[in-house]
Design an enzyme around this catalytic site. Sequence first.
Site, PDB file in Angstrom:
ATOM      1  N   GLU A  52     -35.598  19.688 -27.472  1.00 47.78           N
ATOM      2  CA  GLU A  52     -35.873  17.812 -27.349  1.00 47.78           C
ATOM      3  C   GLU A  52     -35.997  17.184 -28.616  1.00 47.78           C
ATOM      4  OE1 GLU A  52     -40.639  16.104 -26.582  1.00 47.78           O
ATOM      5  OE2 GLU A  52     -40.575  17.655 -26.878  1.00 47.78           O
ATOM      6  N   GLY A  53     -35.640  16.132 -27.973  1.00 44.82           N
ATOM      7  CA  GLY A  53     -35.267  15.020 -29.575  1.00 44.82           C
ATOM      8  C   GLY A  53     -36.473  14.482 -29.968  1.00 44.82           C
ATOM      9  N   ALA A  54     -36.616  13.354 -30.315  1.00 45.73           N
ATOM     10  CA  ALA A  54     -37.460  12.706 -30.811  1.00 45.73           C
ATOM     11  C   ALA A  54     -37.183  11.156 -30.442  1.00 45.73           C
ATOM     12  CB  ALA A  54     -37.647  12.291 -32.207  1.00 45.73           C
ATOM     13  N   GLY A  55     -37.617  10.663 -29.542  1.00 47.23           N
ATOM     14  CA  GLY A  55     -37.746   9.390 -29.011  1.00 47.23           C
ATOM     15  C   GLY A  55     -36.407   9.362 -28.098  1.00 47.23           C
ATOM     16  N   GLY A 101     -42.842  11.094 -21.521  1.00 42.89           N
ATOM     17  CA  GLY A 101     -42.962  12.684 -20.538  1.00 42.89           C
ATOM     18  C   GLY A 101     -42.153  13.610 -21.194  1.00 42.89           C
ATOM     19  N   ASP A 154     -43.023   8.457 -25.277  1.00 46.25           N
ATOM     20  CA  ASP A 154     -44.033   8.658 -24.215  1.00 46.25           C
ATOM     21  C   ASP A 154     -43.599   8.509 -23.025  1.00 46.25           C
ATOM     22  OD1 ASP A 154     -46.061   8.756 -26.661  1.00 46.25           O
ATOM     23  OD2 ASP A 154     -46.052   6.912 -26.708  1.00 46.25           O
ATOM     24  N   ASN A 158     -40.058  11.080 -14.384  1.00 40.89           N
ATOM     25  CA  ASN A 158     -41.318  11.076 -14.249  1.00 40.89           C
ATOM     26  C   ASN A 158     -42.279  10.754 -13.722  1.00 40.89           C
ATOM     27  OD1 ASN A 158     -43.661  12.250 -15.385  1.00 40.89           O
ATOM     28  ND2 ASN A 158     -43.690  11.458 -17.489  1.00 40.89           N
ATOM     29  N   LYS A 199     -36.942  21.990 -31.126  1.00 37.58           N
ATOM     30  CA  LYS A 199     -37.453  20.548 -31.617  1.00 37.58           C
ATOM     31  C   LYS A 199     -36.656  19.854 -31.952  1.00 37.58           C
ATOM     32  CE  LYS A 199     -39.954  16.313 -31.401  1.00 37.58           C
ATOM     33  NZ  LYS A 199     -40.141  15.256 -29.861  1.00 37.58           N
TER      34      LYS A 199
END
Length: 226
Positions: A116-119, A16, A14, A176, A39
């Site tokens: 984009e990765g995860a976390g 961004g 989270d 961000n 992803k």
Amino acid sequence: MPGKEYFISGIDTDCGKTYITGLLAYHLKKNGNNIITSKLLQTGCQSISEDILEHRRIMESEILLEDKSGLTCPFVFTYPASPHLAAEIDGLPINIEKIRSSINELQSKYDIILSEGAGGLMVPITEEYLTINYISENNLPLILVSSSKLGSINHTLMSLELCKLYNIELHTLIYNKLPDDDIRIAENSFEFFRAYLEKNFPNTNLIHSESLAKSSGNNAIDRLFC
């Protein structure tokens, strides 16, 4: 020549990175680049990756055939957990070769792939294989997303030092500004990161999220992905 892949990770969940990935792709697409986002894998979702759908919304793009076929996100898990646990719950082992095969196919069609990765960097893909292992083994230039949240300096510096430890090319740090709860913290954090990069990562780009606003008409983004 295959398309160039850039990996986008964050300092935590989270921060961004989905929003930032979409904005980068929006500007690259608007400037005429043959660009697609992917992803690594998605948890807490069914069917098409919800992050891929958000990328397309921000890019002002329709859902692509590559999205519908699962090429842009070959593993989607229903349980909202770390990938290794989500895969165990769904009974679907994660196959890294399948992920790379999907990326290779995208590289044959597109000039730029934003993955984009995860976390964050240390999120386990399997019990013995971390996201940072994936980035390192595939020699992927990293775009790291930070934020203005309290605690982001600590998380960001740990992520930067991990890049050194794993010999990862830190291509860009994107700050961000959201959630922008405290303007003094936000402004100070950005300047702290600027000074830290100048001293320790002099070849790394630093971008403020405000410069990625759609109204900015940002042509400078192209130069980062030459």
